[in-house]
Motif scaffolding. Structure first.
Motif, PDB file in Angstrom:
ATOM      1  N   LEU A 132      11.973 -77.069   1.418  1.00 33.33           N
ATOM      2  CA  LEU A 132      10.753 -77.705   0.922  1.00 33.33           C
ATOM      3  C   LEU A 132      10.259 -78.749   1.909  1.00 33.33           C
ATOM      4  O   LEU A 132       9.087 -78.776   2.290  1.00 33.33           O
ATOM      5  CB  LEU A 132      11.014 -78.347  -0.445  1.00 33.33           C
ATOM      6  CG  LEU A 132       9.870 -79.177  -1.044  1.00 33.33           C
ATOM      7  CD1 LEU A 132       8.693 -78.273  -1.393  1.00 33.33           C
ATOM      8  CD2 LEU A 132      10.353 -79.935  -2.275  1.00 33.33           C
ATOM      9  N   GLN A 144      14.837 -72.459  -0.616  1.00 29.59           N
ATOM     10  CA  GLN A 144      13.915 -72.460   0.510  1.00 29.59           C
ATOM     11  C   GLN A 144      13.678 -73.913   0.914  1.00 29.59           C
ATOM     12  O   GLN A 144      13.659 -74.805   0.072  1.00 29.59           O
ATOM     13  CB  GLN A 144      12.591 -71.792   0.141  1.00 29.59           C
ATOM     14  CG  GLN A 144      12.724 -70.315  -0.189  1.00 29.59           C
ATOM     15  CD  GLN A 144      11.406 -69.702  -0.608  1.00 29.59           C
ATOM     16  OE1 GLN A 144      10.591 -70.361  -1.252  1.00 29.59           O
ATOM     17  NE2 GLN A 144      11.201 -68.447  -0.260  1.00 29.59           N
ATOM     18  N   GLU A 194      15.032 -72.321  -5.285  1.00 31.07           N
ATOM     19  CA  GLU A 194      15.267 -70.980  -4.713  1.00 31.07           C
ATOM     20  C   GLU A 194      15.901 -71.056  -3.332  1.00 31.07           C
ATOM     21  O   GLU A 194      15.957 -70.068  -2.602  1.00 31.07           O
ATOM     22  CB  GLU A 194      13.950 -70.199  -4.637  1.00 31.07           C
ATOM     23  CG  GLU A 194      13.336 -69.843  -5.982  1.00 31.07           C
ATOM     24  CD  GLU A 194      12.654 -71.038  -6.640  1.00 31.07           C
ATOM     25  OE1 GLU A 194      12.669 -71.122  -7.880  1.00 31.07           O
ATOM     26  OE2 GLU A 194      12.124 -71.907  -5.897  1.00 31.07           O
ATOM     27  N   ILE A 210      13.758 -82.984  -8.535  1.00 33.41           N
ATOM     28  CA  ILE A 210      14.770 -83.310  -7.530  1.00 33.41           C
ATOM     29  C   ILE A 210      15.061 -84.800  -7.653  1.00 33.41           C
ATOM     30  O   ILE A 210      14.169 -85.630  -7.500  1.00 33.41           O
ATOM     31  CB  ILE A 210      14.276 -82.944  -6.118  1.00 33.41           C
ATOM     32  CG1 ILE A 210      14.083 -81.426  -6.018  1.00 33.41           C
ATOM     33  CG2 ILE A 210      15.250 -83.435  -5.054  1.00 33.41           C
ATOM     34  CD1 ILE A 210      13.406 -80.968  -4.751  1.00 33.41           C
ATOM     35  N   LEU A 222       9.402 -81.204  -9.139  1.00 34.71           N
ATOM     36  CA  LEU A 222      10.460 -80.199  -9.070  1.00 34.71           C
ATOM     37  C   LEU A 222      11.783 -80.713  -9.620  1.00 34.71           C
ATOM     38  O   LEU A 222      12.800 -80.022  -9.551  1.00 34.71           O
ATOM     39  CB  LEU A 222      10.650 -79.738  -7.625  1.00 34.71           C
ATOM     40  CG  LEU A 222       9.469 -78.960  -7.014  1.00 34.71           C
ATOM     41  CD1 LEU A 222       9.704 -78.688  -5.542  1.00 34.71           C
ATOM     42  CD2 LEU A 222       9.236 -77.657  -7.779  1.00 34.71           C
ATOM     43  N   LYS A 228       5.754 -84.496  -5.479  1.00 27.05           N
ATOM     44  CA  LYS A 228       6.205 -83.102  -5.537  1.00 27.05           C
ATOM     45  C   LYS A 228       7.697 -83.035  -5.849  1.00 27.05           C
ATOM     46  O   LYS A 228       8.146 -82.182  -6.629  1.00 27.05           O
ATOM     47  CB  LYS A 228       5.917 -82.411  -4.198  1.00 27.05           C
ATOM     48  CG  LYS A 228       6.220 -80.911  -4.199  1.00 27.05           C
ATOM     49  CD  LYS A 228       5.294 -80.176  -5.158  1.00 27.05           C
ATOM     50  CE  LYS A 228       5.508 -78.673  -5.093  1.00 27.05           C
ATOM     51  NZ  LYS A 228       4.638 -77.954  -6.065  1.00 27.05           N
ATOM     52  N   THR A 286      14.149 -76.119  -2.289  1.00 20.67           N
ATOM     53  CA  THR A 286      13.637 -75.779  -3.608  1.00 20.67           C
ATOM     54  C   THR A 286      14.773 -75.175  -4.424  1.00 20.67           C
ATOM     55  O   THR A 286      15.840 -74.846  -3.868  1.00 20.67           O
ATOM     56  CB  THR A 286      12.498 -74.756  -3.516  1.00 20.67           C
ATOM     57  OG1 THR A 286      13.040 -73.512  -3.036  1.00 20.67           O
ATOM     58  CG2 THR A 286      11.396 -75.237  -2.587  1.00 20.67           C
TER      59      THR A 286
END
Length: 348
Positions: free
Chosen positions: A27, A25, A23, A47, A45, A41, A21
């Motif tokens: 995903l 983290q 942040e 990506i 985001l 998803k 993510t």
């Protein structure tokens, strides 16, 4: 391993590196099968690219009707049925021609009765359901060497079998019938009668097709409805099996189930609720684990179903993406060549 733009993902890939993510983290972990909801998803985001595993072989899905053809038939059936009421409607007769077109499209495929088909769960759209039942019942009828006129009448009955659902005030999609109130359940069980009686006076439809509408929820042990009949014509036994299977995998009048669960249900009630001979014919061409399914083997490996082995509907070719210790691998295993390995379950 290669980089792939998220916009180009098809829903059959496996991650070769973790995805983080903003942040930082994790995903999605390395080895994750990129289902369609994961791709959405990633797009959400923003990506843009991911690393995916190179494959020795892509999944090969065998379908009864190509998607664009199935969609055109579904739109045709929907447009006709949504205009139909309890009075004569000349356009309804066009469904007879639609049944012929579906049958002829199936017959165009080479070795149509010898293939194993990847039949997958879908939405609970009743028009798509009717097209699916028509396709499945046609394959069964062809494998039984029934005459074309009979196959045609079966196809027509399938396209109209759930006509009565249009007149129900009951919400029935993705609900088990046991969840319905007593009055809702009583009303739901009337839909074969509603469909049957609405076609009185339609001279173009055969008695066989009309009876399929009335009998498609009857069972050999008398546990069906609305008549609790035990003497069921052969064509009605065909649609009953195909309808039960398709309802289970798309959630019409029941909770949606996996294909292998619907297969087990048919096996469990073979020669009880269902004609055993027809169940066997149906299961000959129905892949227990459709191409693209993520599965766990008895050895704890995680794999993706690549394609089917003819005459072995429960022994497909897998691409193992994680070994029993959870390590990422990329190994193709043909389950008809490794007899000690079998699929234990489908992973959501």
């Amino acid at each position: 391993m290669r980089v792939c733009k998220v916009d180009y993902l098809t829903g059959t890939e496996v991650l070769a590196r973790d995805v983080f993510t903003p942040e930082y983290q994790i995903l999605l972990s390395e080895g994750t099968f990129l289902k369609q909801e994961y791709i959405e998803k990633l797009k959400e985001l923003e990506i843009k690219e991911v690393y995916i595993e190179e494959r020795e072989s892509d999944t090969k899905t065998v379908v009864i009707l190509k998607k664009e053809i199935e969609d055109s038939f579904r739109i045709k059936v929907r447009d006709i049925l949504e205009k139909y009421t309890y009075r004569h409607n000349e356009k309804l007769e066009e469904l007879s021609q639609t049944a012929d077109r579906i049958i002829n499209n199936i017959l165009k495929e080479e070795k149509v009765v010898e293939q194993i088909y990847d039949i997958k769960g879908r939405s609970s759209d009743i028009y798509e359901h009717s097209i699916s039942i028509c396709s499945l019942s046609t394959i069964v009828a062809l494998k039984m060497n029934l005459p074309y006129e009979t196959v045609h009448d079966i196809g027509v009955g399938c396209l109209l079998h759930d006509l009565g659902l249009r007149y129900l005030p009951v919400m029935y999609t993705d609900r088990s019938l046991e969840e319905l109130s007593e009055s809702e359940y009583a009303e739901y069980k009337k839909h074969p009668i509603y469909g049957y009686t609405s076609l009185q006076g339609e001279n173009w439809i055969s008695n066989m097709s009309r009876n399929m509408i009335l009998y498609h929820h009857e069972c050999l042990d008398g546990s069906g409805y609305p008549l609790k009949a035990t003497e069921i014509p052969e064509e009605c036994r065909i649609i009953q099996i195909c309808d039960t299977f398709d309802e289970m995998i798309c959630g019409i009048g029941c909770k949606r189930t996996k294909v292998y669960e619907a297969v087990e249900y048919l096996k469990n009630f073979k020669d009880v609720k269902f004609d055993g001979k027809i169940v066997d014919i149906f299961l000959e061409f129905t892949a227990v684990f459709p191409a693209g399914s993520t599965v766990r083997t008895n050895e704890g490996e995680i794999g993706i179903v690549l394609y089917q082995n003819n005459k072995f509907p429960n022994r497909p070719v897998l691409r193992i993406v994680k070994d029993k210790d959870g390590n990422s691998v990329n190994i193709v295993k043909d389950l008809i060549k490794v007899n000690n390995i079998y699929i234990e379950k489908v992973i959501d």
